[in-house]
Motif scaffolding. Structure first.
Motif, PDB file in Angstrom:
ATOM      1  N   TYR A  28       7.727  26.435   5.703  1.00  0.00           N
ATOM      2  CA  TYR A  28       7.114  24.676   6.302  1.00  0.00           C
ATOM      3  C   TYR A  28       6.029  23.975   6.284  1.00  0.00           C
ATOM      4  N   LEU A  29       6.338  23.694   4.825  1.00  0.00           N
ATOM      5  CA  LEU A  29       4.684  22.574   4.479  1.00  0.00           C
ATOM      6  C   LEU A  29       4.884  21.158   5.054  1.00  0.00           C
ATOM      7  N   PRO A  30       4.025  20.843   6.569  1.00  0.00           N
ATOM      8  CA  PRO A  30       4.074  19.766   6.632  1.00  0.00           C
ATOM      9  C   PRO A  30       2.804  18.663   5.693  1.00  0.00           C
ATOM     10  N   VAL A  31       3.660  17.525   5.262  1.00  0.00           N
ATOM     11  CA  VAL A  31       2.624  16.289   4.923  1.00  0.00           C
ATOM     12  C   VAL A  31       4.076  15.219   5.563  1.00  0.00           C
ATOM     13  N   HIS A  32       2.384  14.479   5.601  1.00  0.00           N
ATOM     14  CA  HIS A  32       2.274  13.906   7.213  1.00  0.00           C
ATOM     15  C   HIS A  32       2.821  12.212   6.912  1.00  0.00           C
TER      16      HIS A  32
END
Length: 213
Positions: A28-32
């Motif tokens: 899981y790689l978050p991109v805000h």
């Protein structure tokens, strides 16, 4: 696999559901989005369009657009299927999914809402009224489509499909804006059935590592 996504993004939520339904592990790689991380050069190297989600498969291929990603997952990991076995059934499920992804969601995604406020100078209540109008109208169409189908647990049949992967995130976001779901009997029954399923529970925003309560 890696999934670049944002916990509140409907399109990202769809793909998370599909991954969970198929029992596929991923990083899981978050991109805000609200902070504009999708517009930074680093993410531009991941997604030329600067959109989420982006799936990076085990071969390092970068795949965008949630419907395309989910169909890719269904083709490469066919069990459990997200589409029915027969061509007519597949077409009906794709139509339901696209009704959400192509008719409702584009009018209400973050960049559209920002444009309404920044460029057209709508205040918060008028922006929210815009959102509620288009979500409600789209879900009424969804309800009409379901009314023409045989009775079922989910949107189409008794197992979750691509349509449910799209419907549930749209309901979640509609709730955030106090959209009325009155009279959407079959639509909300499908939603409630989905939310009893572990895959939908595990994929929801509150279960994401970047969730902001």
């Amino acid at each position: 696999m890696k999934l670049y996504n944002y916990f509140r993004s409907s399109a990202s939520f769809r793909v998370r559901i599909a991954l969970e339904l198929k029992g596929l592990p991923y990083e899981y790689l978050p991109v805000h989005l609200v902070k504009g991380e999708h517009k930074q050069p680093g993410y531009g190297a991941v997604s030329p369009s600067g959109l989420v989600p982006t799936l990076v498969n085990d071969s390092g291929e970068h795949l965008g657009q949630s419907l395309a990603i989910m169909e890719y997952l269904d083709e490469t990991h066919p069990r459990p299927p997200l589409l029915p076995a027969d061509p007519v059934g597949r077409a009906k499920v794709r139509a339901l999914a696209q009704l959400v992804a192509c008719e409702i969601h584009p009018l209400n995604n973050l960049r559209v809402l920002k444009y309404l406020v920044r460029e057209l100078k709508l205040d918060e209540e008028r922006k929210n009224a815009w959102y509620r109008h288009w979500v409600r109208e789209g879900l009424e169409l969804y309800e009409r489509e379901l009314a023409q189908l045989p009775s079922s647990t989910y949107s189409f049949g008794d197992t979750p499909t691509l349509a449910d992967c799209c419907l549930v995130p749209q309901i979640f976001n509609g709730m955030r804006f106090n959209t009325s779901f009155d009279g959407l009997t079959r639509t909300m029954a499908a939603y409630e059935a989905c939310m009893k399923h572990p895959a939908f529970q595990q994929a929801q925003p509150s279960s994401c590592p970047d969730n902001e309560a």
